[in-house]
Write a protein that holds these residues in place. Structure first.
Motif, PDB file in Angstrom:
ATOM      1  N   TYR A   1       9.034  -1.155  12.465  1.00 30.08           N
ATOM      2  CA  TYR A   1       9.411  -1.790  11.201  1.00 30.08           C
ATOM      3  C   TYR A   1      10.768  -2.478  11.305  1.00 30.08           C
ATOM      4  N   ALA A   2      11.681  -1.888  12.087  1.00 34.26           N
ATOM      5  CA  ALA A   2      13.003  -2.486  12.265  1.00 34.26           C
ATOM      6  C   ALA A   2      12.917  -3.822  12.993  1.00 34.26           C
ATOM      7  N   GLU A   3      11.874  -4.011  13.811  1.00 32.58           N
ATOM      8  CA  GLU A   3      11.722  -5.243  14.592  1.00 32.58           C
ATOM      9  C   GLU A   3      10.930  -6.318  13.850  1.00 32.58           C
ATOM     10  N   LEU A   4      10.293  -5.963  12.747  1.00 30.57           N
ATOM     11  CA  LEU A   4       9.437  -6.905  12.045  1.00 30.57           C
ATOM     12  C   LEU A   4      10.228  -8.048  11.418  1.00 30.57           C
ATOM     13  N   ASN A   5       9.609  -9.214  11.370  1.00 30.76           N
ATOM     14  CA  ASN A   5      10.146 -10.333  10.606  1.00 30.76           C
ATOM     15  C   ASN A   5      10.358  -9.896   9.162  1.00 30.76           C
ATOM     16  N   GLU A   6      11.460 -10.320   8.553  1.00 30.04           N
ATOM     17  CA  GLU A   6      11.815  -9.787   7.239  1.00 30.04           C
ATOM     18  C   GLU A   6      10.770 -10.097   6.171  1.00 30.04           C
ATOM     19  N   TYR A   7      10.115 -11.253   6.244  1.00 31.33           N
ATOM     20  CA  TYR A   7       9.105 -11.594   5.243  1.00 31.33           C
ATOM     21  C   TYR A   7       7.848 -10.743   5.434  1.00 31.33           C
ATOM     22  N   VAL A   8       7.447 -10.562   6.683  1.00 34.08           N
ATOM     23  CA  VAL A   8       6.277  -9.719   6.961  1.00 34.08           C
ATOM     24  C   VAL A   8       6.578  -8.278   6.570  1.00 34.08           C
ATOM     25  N   ARG A   9       7.777  -7.798   6.924  1.00 37.50           N
ATOM     26  CA  ARG A   9       8.159  -6.425   6.579  1.00 37.50           C
ATOM     27  C   ARG A   9       8.160  -6.229   5.073  1.00 37.50           C
ATOM     28  N   GLU A  10       8.644  -7.211   4.346  1.00 40.11           N
ATOM     29  CA  GLU A  10       8.672  -7.093   2.883  1.00 40.11           C
ATOM     30  C   GLU A  10       7.268  -6.971   2.314  1.00 40.11           C
ATOM     31  N   ASP A  11       6.326  -7.761   2.860  1.00 40.64           N
ATOM     32  CA  ASP A  11       4.943  -7.682   2.390  1.00 40.64           C
ATOM     33  C   ASP A  11       4.338  -6.314   2.686  1.00 40.64           C
ATOM     34  N   VAL A  12       4.632  -5.789   3.873  1.00 37.78           N
ATOM     35  CA  VAL A  12       4.086  -4.486   4.267  1.00 37.78           C
ATOM     36  C   VAL A  12       4.703  -3.372   3.423  1.00 37.78           C
ATOM     37  N   ILE A  13       6.010  -3.421   3.241  1.00 40.45           N
ATOM     38  CA  ILE A  13       6.708  -2.383   2.477  1.00 40.45           C
ATOM     39  C   ILE A  13       6.238  -2.353   1.034  1.00 40.45           C
ATOM     40  N   ASP A  14       5.912  -3.526   0.491  1.00 42.19           N
ATOM     41  CA  ASP A  14       5.450  -3.593  -0.902  1.00 42.19           C
ATOM     42  C   ASP A  14       4.188  -2.776  -1.140  1.00 42.19           C
ATOM     43  N   GLU A  15       3.403  -2.558  -0.078  1.00 36.67           N
ATOM     44  CA  GLU A  15       2.147  -1.817  -0.209  1.00 36.67           C
ATOM     45  C   GLU A  15       2.330  -0.318   0.007  1.00 36.67           C
ATOM     46  N   MET A  16       3.561   0.132   0.279  1.00 33.97           N
ATOM     47  CA  MET A  16       3.810   1.537   0.595  1.00 33.97           C
ATOM     48  C   MET A  16       4.389   2.273  -0.605  1.00 33.97           C
ATOM     49  N   GLU A  17       4.211   3.579  -0.611  1.00 28.41           N
ATOM     50  CA  GLU A  17       4.795   4.425  -1.636  1.00 28.41           C
ATOM     51  C   GLU A  17       6.286   4.626  -1.343  1.00 28.41           C
ATOM     52  N   PRO A  18       7.114   4.829  -2.381  1.00 28.65           N
ATOM     53  CA  PRO A  18       8.558   5.022  -2.171  1.00 28.65           C
ATOM     54  C   PRO A  18       8.884   6.119  -1.162  1.00 28.65           C
ATOM     55  N   GLN A  19       8.133   7.225  -1.182  1.00 29.09           N
ATOM     56  CA  GLN A  19       8.416   8.312  -0.251  1.00 29.09           C
ATOM     57  C   GLN A  19       8.168   7.888   1.192  1.00 29.09           C
ATOM     58  N   GLN A  20       7.145   7.057   1.409  1.00 33.86           N
ATOM     59  CA  GLN A  20       6.883   6.563   2.756  1.00 33.86           C
ATOM     60  C   GLN A  20       8.037   5.690   3.245  1.00 33.86           C
ATOM     61  N   VAL A  21       8.528   4.834   2.374  1.00 34.87           N
ATOM     62  CA  VAL A  21       9.658   3.970   2.746  1.00 34.87           C
ATOM     63  C   VAL A  21      10.898   4.819   3.010  1.00 34.87           C
ATOM     64  N   ALA A  22      11.120   5.826   2.173  1.00 28.20           N
ATOM     65  CA  ALA A  22      12.266   6.712   2.352  1.00 28.20           C
ATOM     66  C   ALA A  22      12.194   7.447   3.685  1.00 28.20           C
ATOM     67  N   ASP A  23      10.994   7.896   4.063  1.00 28.84           N
ATOM     68  CA  ASP A  23      10.826   8.589   5.339  1.00 28.84           C
ATOM     69  C   ASP A  23      11.126   7.668   6.511  1.00 28.84           C
ATOM     70  N   LEU A  24      10.702   6.414   6.395  1.00 34.16           N
ATOM     71  CA  LEU A  24      11.002   5.442   7.453  1.00 34.16           C
ATOM     72  C   LEU A  24      12.499   5.192   7.554  1.00 34.16           C
ATOM     73  N   ALA A  25      13.140   4.988   6.411  1.00 31.52           N
ATOM     74  CA  ALA A  25      14.577   4.703   6.389  1.00 31.52           C
ATOM     75  C   ALA A  25      15.377   5.845   6.995  1.00 31.52           C
ATOM     76  N   ALA A  26      14.925   7.076   6.778  1.00 30.97           N
ATOM     77  CA  ALA A  26      15.649   8.239   7.302  1.00 30.97           C
ATOM     78  C   ALA A  26      15.651   8.274   8.825  1.00 30.97           C
ATOM     79  N   GLN A  27      14.691   7.610   9.458  1.00 31.58           N
ATOM     80  CA  GLN A  27      14.591   7.612  10.912  1.00 31.58           C
ATOM     81  C   GLN A  27      15.404   6.490  11.564  1.00 31.58           C
ATOM     82  N   LEU A  28      15.981   5.619  10.756  1.00 28.86           N
ATOM     83  CA  LEU A  28      16.673   4.447  11.279  1.00 28.86           C
ATOM     84  C   LEU A  28      18.182   4.578  11.162  1.00 28.86           C
TER      85      LEU A  28
END
Length: 472
Positions: free
Chosen positions: A90-117
């Protein structure tokens, strides 16, 4: 054992090379056939085959794979690659593609990803979310992670504060090397990716740095103060990322300390982050000069339209100025229709000359080569270059028109007009961006419009004016 036995290629190596050739082309881009193979496996419901195909790919290559997939197939692809598409991808993704993908995720999923970065990558992950979505993600994060991200979001976009990592190693100068080594081994919570240890005073102000190689090669009893380098490059937390990149380039830095307004150490920036910034900034000015917006093929269609149509509207206005100049010489054009055929040559060559100078000047400003200390020298240099170019092109066009059209007067007129317009183009190409920078505007954004207006208008005015004066 013979020499041939020593250098013999292992049996498995040709297969590995063959597999790599099936994935990447000579420029390390994913081959279309490989991308299609993975997507077909996902479409057929064979998730295991898809995972086997991408299992050995670098996170950056997996990110490329997701970006290359059609928008309506990305969700299924990410779902099929569960466990492989991790935070690093996710850190390597193009920002527009990442935004589209993140929009489909639940807040907890995004939070879990952020905690690993790292903090800078975590901020990039959530900074473009809608306000309510951003708050939901922050609420789902652990308190320490949330505090670090919230602090980073208080800094301006594209500043050192957004770019820096909070995880670093800092030790007091009275420690010994042995204490530092024991400290580094004492906890799994310490930073794991670093190249130097920062040395700080009791009030946490950076006073020096120690390379890891220096620490490892020094006796345990050596004081840190004896081996540290006291001279270092400090990055203010509000410094623009382009200026940060220039510092890394100028001083050949691998990492650098970031300090707040009071001089306290608050983070560090590493060269791997700067590589991305250099790439972004290098392309940004070129795109701005052309009015192409951000120039990202993943940018939403409406955003691209808005960025480009403003530029085209501005060009329309400047073209009207040039047409008004032409309208003042209708009689001359009616008397000698060939003037209408020749005048675009004068304006076009002048425009190209101005664009050359403009590109060099904008780049020099962006890289701090052109400053208040040497800008007049740069202006004089461009005048001389423009005069040399103008004389050469003027002689060529003058002789050509004289021979083809049989009019020495017309040849002289167009030669003088060409010389004048190229010199004016050179001046505009350097003075316009310098003036815009002094006025506080970005030279890359508006310079091209003004330079084009000057070269077109001046080209028509000088050529048609001289033709009228010569009685053509």
């Amino acid at each position: 054992m013979s020499d041939s036995d020593i250098i013999a290629t292992p049996p498995h190596e040709p297969e590995a090379v063959h597999a790599e050739d099936r994935i990447h082309d000579e420029e390390d881009r994913l081959l279309p056939a490989f991308v299609r193979e993975v997507l077909d496996a996902v479409a057929d419901g064979d998730d295991e085959a898809a995972r086997e195909l991408v299992a050995e790919l670098h996170p950056a290559d997996i990110a490329d794979l997701i970006e290359l997939a059609p928008g309506d197939e990305r969700g299924d692809l990410i779902e099929a690659l569960a466990g492989i598409v991790d935070a690093d991808v996710y850190a390597e993704l193009n920002e527009y593609v990442r935004e589209d993908v993140i929009d489909e995720m639940e807040p907890q999923q995004v939070a879990d990803l952020a905690a690993q970065l790292d903090t800078d990558d975590a901020v990039a992950l959530i900074e473009d979310l809608e306000q309510d979505e951003q708050l939901a993600v922050l609420r789902a994060m652990e308190p320490d992670d949330r505090a670090a991200v919230e602090e980073a979001l208080t800094y301006g976009e594209e500043t050192a504060g957004r770019l820096m990592q909070r995880d670093l190693i800092a030790v007091p100068e009275h420690w010994k090397v042995g204490q530092v080594i024991d400290y580094l081994r004492s906890s799994d919570e310490l930073a794991t990716d670093f190249w130097e240890v920062f040395v700080v005073s009791p009030n946490h102000h950076p006073v020096g740095t120690c390379k890891l190689s220096t620490i490892l090669r020094s006796p345990r009893s050596t004081l840190v103060s004896e081996i540290m380098a006291r001279k270092q490059t400090l990055i203010p937390v509000d410094l623009d990322q382009e200026e940060v990149a220039l510092k890394f380039q100028k001083y050949a830095l691998i990492s650098a300390a970031v300090v707040d307004s009071s001089g306290r150490l608050v983070g560090m920036i590493t060269v791997d982050d700067i590589v991305h910034i250099i790439q972004e900034e290098a392309g940004e000015d070129v795109l701005l000069l052309s009015g192409a917006g951000e120039g990202d093929i993943n940018e939403p269609l409406v955003d691209t339209y808005k960025a480009r149509v403003r530029w085209l509207a501005a060009n329309l206005l400047t073209a009207l100025v040039a047409s008004m100049v032409i309208s003042q010489f209708e009689n001359a054009i009616e008397r000698m229709a060939v003037l209408a055929a020749l005048m675009p040559i004068v304006a076009g060559v002048g425009g190209n000359a101005g664009t050359q100078t403009l590109a060099v000047t904008v780049r020099a400003i962006a890289t701090n080569q052109l400053t208040g200390s040497n800008h007049w020298r740069a202006v004089w240099r461009e005048i001389r270059v423009a005069m040399m170019n103008g004389l050469t092109i003027a002689v060529l066009i003058g002789i050509g028109v004289t021979l083809v059209l049989g009019s020495g007067t017309l040849g002289t007129v167009i030669a003088l007009a060409m010389l004048t317009n190229i010199v004016v183009a050179g001046l505009a190409g350097v003075l316009v961006p310098l003036g815009l920078e002094k006025a506080g505007a970005d030279p890359a954004v508006a310079s091209s419009v003004f330079v084009t207006m000057v070269t077109d208008s001046m080209g028509f005015l000088v050529f048609l004016g001289l033709a009228t004066a010569a009685g053509l």
